[in-house]
Design a protein around this motif. Structure first.
Motif, PDB file in Angstrom:
ATOM      1  N   PRO A  89       0.793  -1.238   0.000  1.00 50.59           N
ATOM      2  CA  PRO A  89       0.000   0.000   0.000  1.00 50.59           C
ATOM      3  C   PRO A  89       0.819   1.279   0.000  1.00 50.59           C
ATOM      4  CG  PRO A  89      -1.003  -1.609   1.460  1.00 50.59           C
ATOM      5  CD  PRO A  89       0.310  -2.203   1.022  1.00 50.59           C
ATOM      6  N   GLU A 118      -9.658  -2.258  -6.225  1.00 47.86           N
ATOM      7  CA  GLU A 118      -9.590  -0.989  -5.508  1.00 47.86           C
ATOM      8  C   GLU A 118      -8.193  -0.813  -4.927  1.00 47.86           C
ATOM      9  OE1 GLU A 118     -11.937   1.422  -1.930  1.00 47.86           O
ATOM     10  OE2 GLU A 118     -12.335  -0.720  -2.286  1.00 47.86           O
ATOM     11  N   PRO A 120      -6.276   0.794  -2.025  1.00 44.83           N
ATOM     12  CA  PRO A 120      -6.482   1.408  -0.699  1.00 44.83           C
ATOM     13  C   PRO A 120      -5.667   2.689  -0.538  1.00 44.83           C
ATOM     14  CG  PRO A 120      -6.093  -0.954  -0.490  1.00 44.83           C
ATOM     15  CD  PRO A 120      -5.789  -0.593  -1.910  1.00 44.83           C
ATOM     16  N   GLY A 121      -6.327   3.708  -0.056  1.00 44.61           N
ATOM     17  CA  GLY A 121      -5.642   4.958   0.240  1.00 44.61           C
ATOM     18  C   GLY A 121      -5.418   5.864  -0.953  1.00 44.61           C
TER      19      GLY A 121
END
Length: 342
Positions: A89, A118, A120-121
């Motif tokens: 991530p 997706e 994340p962040g």
């Protein structure tokens, strides 16, 4: 440890390891696409890495697609369904931030990261204009046949009864390209040249299956499948309109599913489509499920918040004119034009 983003200069081995280790990684993020984009399309590639003292933590393949006619785009990956960053991530966020700053500094009309999952962040707008359809495959082809609706089974049988046969192998490239270019001309869209597909075969070899349906030795439908782990994706599929009555494309898909099961695939990916379109309905009839695509975008201009599409009314006259071109003309002009369309 601080993650630093820089240009990747390795041989691709550690790059591909990062992609393979990411649960959302796809074949389309592999390093081999760099040579395809550069050699076949003459595009500038910006292959970025995120690393710290411990080593490589993330990668992002970016391709610049630029022309006066259509605009300036940074895309991961053009012509393909997936792309975007791979890695942990923190590395992904650093790569996306760097790509966004780069697009802004260079005045690109659009940065588009076509992620399968997706991220994340990552705080960028997501386009929902495309979805994919996937079908879970059983261990045996008989079980798949039994799961199909009677109408679909009938449509698969029909071309076989009419005398159609399917051939699968890299030696089908010529027949595939013959059907593909004709199909794309009839849709009003320029097609990639044969050299594009030759470079893909050089880069990915056994990860590619090329199939063609023949009727009395005439190629009437063709498809191109990529294999990645336990998934097979049919990225390009075409059939000739004059043979729609016998539905050779149904036999094409069926035989590619059988081929995928034989290779150990457990998921068949039908590729991207527009929700509610005829292509979408065709794919859903096999019993698959719809999965949204996460196409992250950054644009300073709301008017440029999408890559060029033949569905755009601005190109309607060009699409109509393209359908009337003789095949030799379409094949001569098409590769020069399509390389400008991400």
């Amino acid at each position: 440890m601080t993650v630093h983003v820089s240009e990747y200069r390795g041989d691709g081995a550690d790059w591909d390891e990062v992609v393979a280790a990411d649960p959302g990684g796809t074949l389309f993020q592999r390093h081999g696409w760099k040579q395809v984009m550069e050699r076949a399309l003459d595009h500038e590639t910006l292959y970025l890495q995120a690393a710290d003292e411990s080593g490589l933590r993330g990668v992002l393949p970016l391709v610049r697609v630029r022309s006066r006619l259509f605009g300036h785009y940074l895309v991961s990956m053009p012509f393909l369904n997936y792309g975007g960053p791979a890695g942990d991530p923190a590395a992904v966020r650093a790569l996306v931030g760097h790509a966004t700053d780069l697009a802004q500094a260079e005045g690109a009309d659009l940065l588009e990261l076509r992620s399968a999952v997706e991220l994340p962040g990552v705080d960028l707008p997501v386009s929902r204009r495309k979805v994919t359809v996937v079908l879970d495959l059983p261990d045996a082809i008989d079980a798949l046949w039994d799961s199909l609706r009677s109408k679909v089974r009938s449509q698969v049988r029909r071309p076989r009864k009419e005398g159609c046969e399917v051939r699968i192998g890299h030696d089908q490239l010529g027949a595939f390209h013959q059907v593909f270019t004709r199909h794309m001309r009839d849709l009003g869209t320029p097609a990639q040249g044969r050299g594009f597909f030759e470079e893909i075969l050089r880069a990915f070899g056994d990860d590619v299956a090329v199939a063609c349906v023949y009727l009395e030795d005439e190629p009437v439908a063709a498809g191109w499948t990529f294999h990645w782990g336990e998934e097979a994706e049919i990225t390009w599929a075409s059939s000739l309109r004059e043979h729609n009555r016998i539905a050779p494309n149904m036999l094409l898909y069926w035989d590619l599913m059988e081929h995928a099961i034989d290779r150990g695939a457990r998921v068949f990916n039908f590729g991207r489509c527009t929700p509610g379109s005829g292509t979408h309905r065709f794919k859903m009839q096999w019993g698959g499920r719809e999965i949204p695509l996460w196409w992250y975008q950054h644009s300073a201009d709301a008017k440029a918040a999408a890559t060029p599409s033949p569905d755009d009314r601005r190109y309607a006259l060009g699409v109509k004119a393209w359908t009337r071109l003789p095949m030799p003309v379409a094949n001569a002009i098409g590769p020069r034009l399509v390389r400008l369309l991400p």
